[in-house]
Design an enzyme around this catalytic site. Structure first.
Site, mmCIF file in Angstrom:
data_model
loop_
_atom_site.group_PDB
_atom_site.id
_atom_site.type_symbol
_atom_site.label_atom_id
_atom_site.label_comp_id
_atom_site.label_asym_id
_atom_site.label_seq_id
_atom_site.Cartn_x
_atom_site.Cartn_y
_atom_site.Cartn_z
ATOM 1 N N GLY A 141 0.817 -1.200 0.000
ATOM 2 C CA GLY A 141 0.000 0.000 0.000
ATOM 3 C C GLY A 141 0.854 1.254 0.000
ATOM 4 N N LYS A 196 2.678 -0.708 -9.975
ATOM 5 C CA LYS A 196 2.685 0.757 -9.846
ATOM 6 C C LYS A 196 4.068 1.338 -10.077
ATOM 7 C CE LYS A 196 4.585 0.551 -5.559
ATOM 8 N NZ LYS A 196 5.796 1.234 -5.052
ATOM 9 N N ARG A 260 11.685 6.442 -5.152
ATOM 10 C CA ARG A 260 12.925 6.170 -5.883
ATOM 11 C C ARG A 260 12.644 5.893 -7.359
ATOM 12 N NH1 ARG A 260 14.305 0.732 -2.532
ATOM 13 N NH2 ARG A 260 13.529 2.102 -0.887
#
Length: 349
Positions: A141, A196, A260
């Site tokens: 999450g 993602k 990152r």
């Protein structure tokens, strides 16, 4: 056989996320052990009581046990939170296997797919451990370690095939600033956390090219459609991708200064090679590896993923990022909701 201690938690991996979770759990009064390798700086963490490499300026509680002896850290642990990079999971589980006690709850927090196999993390566990008596959960999450370490309110999801296991992890992790929801869609939660990162790279590349918020919003929204498309094809529940481990993780990773993957994308969009970007970021950039795994997987199963394909071309075929954006913008006309409606109707059948 080693007896399990119902209160002991071992966090394996002393990167930013492993350190943040270990500090959070120890602060909450849990019997918590943080394990890491000497080459990863675990000795310095133990002496300074800080992880200056990944979480500079954040002190870890005196109650947190820090060591490089894996057997000692694991001894009696009821929960093992495995916080190693996705591409290191296989080697770590092989190392863990002879030390594992029956009935241990293994909590994966890595986000990625294995290059070569395209497997989700749970399948790697199953491949190595087989029918061994262990319990598996995945925690995922929108949760940057830098903010969790500073006790900023965060919501996250834990998924397991067994509701009692998800509930047990929820019980040990919940506190006033860290809210945990349960889910039984292991595939969807694992895929959301992995996929993602591709779109965070794409978002970063767009900003590195000098594009603005319109472009980022388009990438995020259409990226979500690609997540749902391949996620459903791989066994995930489309509804999961509208939750914390889908759109929640997508929003925070595409938009945050802590990401990152976004940072690496910005560097690549500005003219750096992927190798130069990873060196500059100084941490594992999972999206670079996940893009390769998903590109191969999508081609094998016939799922259309134009943004992922564009990222792959930039990362692995040395394509010009601006030219790839042009190709994305000039594809054939489409109806925005037609495909989403098709997936939703199929899910209801």
């Amino acid at each position: 056989m080693m007896e399990l201690n119902g209160d002991k938690i071992c966090i394996a991996g002393c990167g930013s996320w492993g350190t943040a979770l270990a500090g959070m759990l120890a602060t909450g009064g849990r019997d918590t052990w943080l394990w890491g390798r000497e080459q990863d700086g675990i000795g310095t963490i133990a002496s300074l009581r800080r992880n200056e490499r990944y979480l500079p300026g954040v002190n870890i509680p005196k109650s947190l046990n820090v060591c490089s002896d894996l057997a000692q850290a694991l001894n009696g642990a009821r929960f093992i939170i495995i916080a190693v990079p996705a591409q290191s999971v296989r080697d770590f589980i092989i190392r863990l296997q002879p030390l594992l006690a029956a009935g241990t709850i293994l909590v994966n927090v890595a986000k990625g797919l294995e290059i070569g196999t395209g497997w989700r993390i749970s399948k790697i566990y199953q491949d190595i451990l087989g029918d061994y008596d262990y319990r598996y959960a995945v925690l995922s999450g929108p949760s940057h370690a830098e903010e969790v370490a500073r006790q900023m309110p965060t919501a996250i999801t834990v998924a397991s095939d067994r509701r009692d296991i998800a509930a047990a992890v929820q019980d040990i992790m919940m506190n006033p600033f860290f809210r945990v929801y349960t889910n039984d869609d292991v595939a969807g939660v694992e895929l959301g956390g992995a996929l993602k990162n591709i779109f965070a790279l794409a978002s970063g590349i767009s900003y590195g090219l000098g594009y603005g918020d319109n472009t980022a919003a388009a990438l995020l929204t259409r990226g979500l459609q690609e997540m749902i498309r391949i996620g459903a094809a791989m066994g995930g529940d489309p509804r999961t991708f509208t939750g914390l481990s889908g759109i929640g993780d997508l929003v925070v990773t595409c938009g945050s200064r802590h990401s990152r993957n976004r940072r690496a994308g910005e560097l690549i969009g500005s003219g750096c090679s992927p190798e130069q970007a990873m060196n500059e970021v100084g941490m594992v950039v999972e999206g670079i590896y996940t893009t390769r795994a998903v590109y191969d997987l999508a081609a094998d199963i016939g799922v259309d993923m134009p943004i992922c394909n564009a990222c792959y071309n930039v990362l692995y075929n040395k394509a010009d990022p601006a030219a790839e954006v042009g190709r994305l913008m000039q594809r054939d006309k489409k109806n925005e909701t037609e495909e989403t409606l098709y997936i939703t109707l199929n899910e209801k059948q």
